[in-house]
Design an enzyme around this catalytic site. Structure first.
Site, short mmCIF file in Angstrom:
data_model
loop_
_atom_site.label_atom_id
_atom_site.label_comp_id
_atom_site.label_asym_id
_atom_site.label_seq_id
_atom_site.Cartn_x
_atom_site.Cartn_y
_atom_site.Cartn_z
N THR A 1 0.87 -1.17 0.00
CA THR A 1 0.00 0.00 0.00
C THR A 1 0.91 1.22 0.00
O THR A 1 1.59 1.50 1.00
CB THR A 1 -0.93 0.01 1.22
OG1 THR A 1 -1.81 -1.11 1.14
CG2 THR A 1 -1.77 1.28 1.24
N LYS B 1 -7.26 1.80 -3.12
CA LYS B 1 -6.94 1.37 -1.75
C LYS B 1 -7.12 2.53 -0.77
O LYS B 1 -7.55 2.34 0.37
CB LYS B 1 -5.52 0.83 -1.69
CG LYS B 1 -5.08 0.34 -0.31
CD LYS B 1 -5.97 -0.80 0.19
CE LYS B 1 -5.56 -1.26 1.60
NZ LYS B 1 -4.33 -2.07 1.61
N LYS C 1 -0.12 5.44 8.35
CA LYS C 1 0.61 5.65 7.10
C LYS C 1 -0.36 5.73 5.93
O LYS C 1 -0.25 6.62 5.08
CB LYS C 1 1.62 4.52 6.91
CG LYS C 1 2.49 4.65 5.67
CD LYS C 1 1.95 3.85 4.48
CE LYS C 1 2.08 2.36 4.73
NZ LYS C 1 1.66 1.57 3.53
#
Length: 299
Positions: free
Chosen positions: A103, A178, A246
């Site tokens: 990711t 995502k 994050k």
């Protein structure tokens, strides 16, 4: 399965480790690399039945590979193992396939795609959803960016560990999808945390509450998989708070670039910062409930 391929996997963490195992179990000729020798050795010890070659570097992992997959921590890690002086693109053959399950930002995905095109390498950014449970069971959903021919080439590889693969669009679009996923999760877990504390403060039987509401409009994956562990204050598993922060940072950066306001995402990101301050950075994202103590109970 399809014809066995020379497949190399870089990044044997919570998500990458199970994927590498599925690929080896599917009959592919597997090479692995992990920057932390301790994690690599733990993975090897946990998978003694697999025939596997251990690479000494990303470049060594890519040398002779038909397919190379990465699942590392962040943009910097990805840039290092792919584009660095000892990265996979220094040795991966022309016509080879590169799949990234990290990711990361859409920017690094597009940068890698440009480098791949110049080297005549097929390239897919394919972040995952489905959690550690899905990785272990091989039931992940992938959201993919890349050219149609790259997605088609990746399908036989994906078959080892997915139940759904969606081609979102061009390179970087998998990462953008995502971000949508993580924005949704942040709001759901925040609401679920408040609902849990409300139920507990009301002295309701949380198992019965779940039975009552989980079949209706309030139902979600998070409720089905995290309600009981939240009620029991169990968080030593799953997707870490540090990684969620994050991911939310990536989404907010992209939102600013697009001129899109994400006030709830920004607020939940700060809530997660509180959980980190409580020492919960490596706990599952459902540890968000920890910042909401019950009356008379310390956090």
């Amino acid at each position: 399965m399809s014809t066995p391929r020379n497949v190399s996997f870089i990044g044997l963490g919570v998500m990458g480790g199970p994927l590498a195992r599925h690929l080896g179990a599917a009959g592919h000729r597997l090479t692995v690399f992990n920057r932390s020798p301790a994690r690599r050795d733990a993975w090897l010890a946990a998978n003694p039945g697999l025939a596997v070659r251990v690479a000494t570097s990303p470049a060594d992992a890519a040398d002779g590979a038909d397919v190379i997959l990465t699942c590392v921590g962040n943009d910097d890690d990805l840039s290092d193992v792919v584009l660095g002086p000892n990265g996979v693109f220094t040795t991966l053959r022309r016509g080879g396939l590169f799949i990234d399950h990290t990711t990361a930002s859409a920017r690094i995905a597009r940068q890698i795609a440009v480098e791949a095109r110049d080297k005549e390498i097929l390239c897919v950014d394919a972040p995952m959803t489905g959690s550690q449970i899905g990785a272990e069971k091989g039931t992940l959903t992938l959201m993919c960016g890349g050219r149609p021919e790259a997605i088609a080439a990746a399908q036989p590889i994906f078959a080892a560990y997915t139940q759904r693969v969606v081609h979102i669009g061009k390179s970087g679009y998998g990462q953008l999808a995502k971000m949508v996923n993580q924005i949704c999760i942040a709001g759901i877990v925040s609401g679920l945390s408040e609902a849990m504390r409300f139920a507990q403060a009301s002295r309701l039987d949380t198992d019965k509450v779940y039975e009552a509401i989980s079949g209706g409009a309030a139902q979600s994956w998070q409720m089905d998989n995290r309600w009981k562990t939240m009620a029991a204050d169990e968080f030593d598993f799953g997707f870490a708070v540090d990684w969620m922060r994050k991911d939310l940072g990536l989404a907010m950066d992209e939102g600013r670039a697009l001129g899109v306001s994400l006030p709830i995402t920004a607020l939940v990101n700060q809530f997660y910062a509180e959980v980190q301050a409580l020492g919960g950075g490596r706990e599952d994202t459902s540890a968000l409930v920890r910042r909401l103590p019950l009356p008379g109970r310390k956090r």
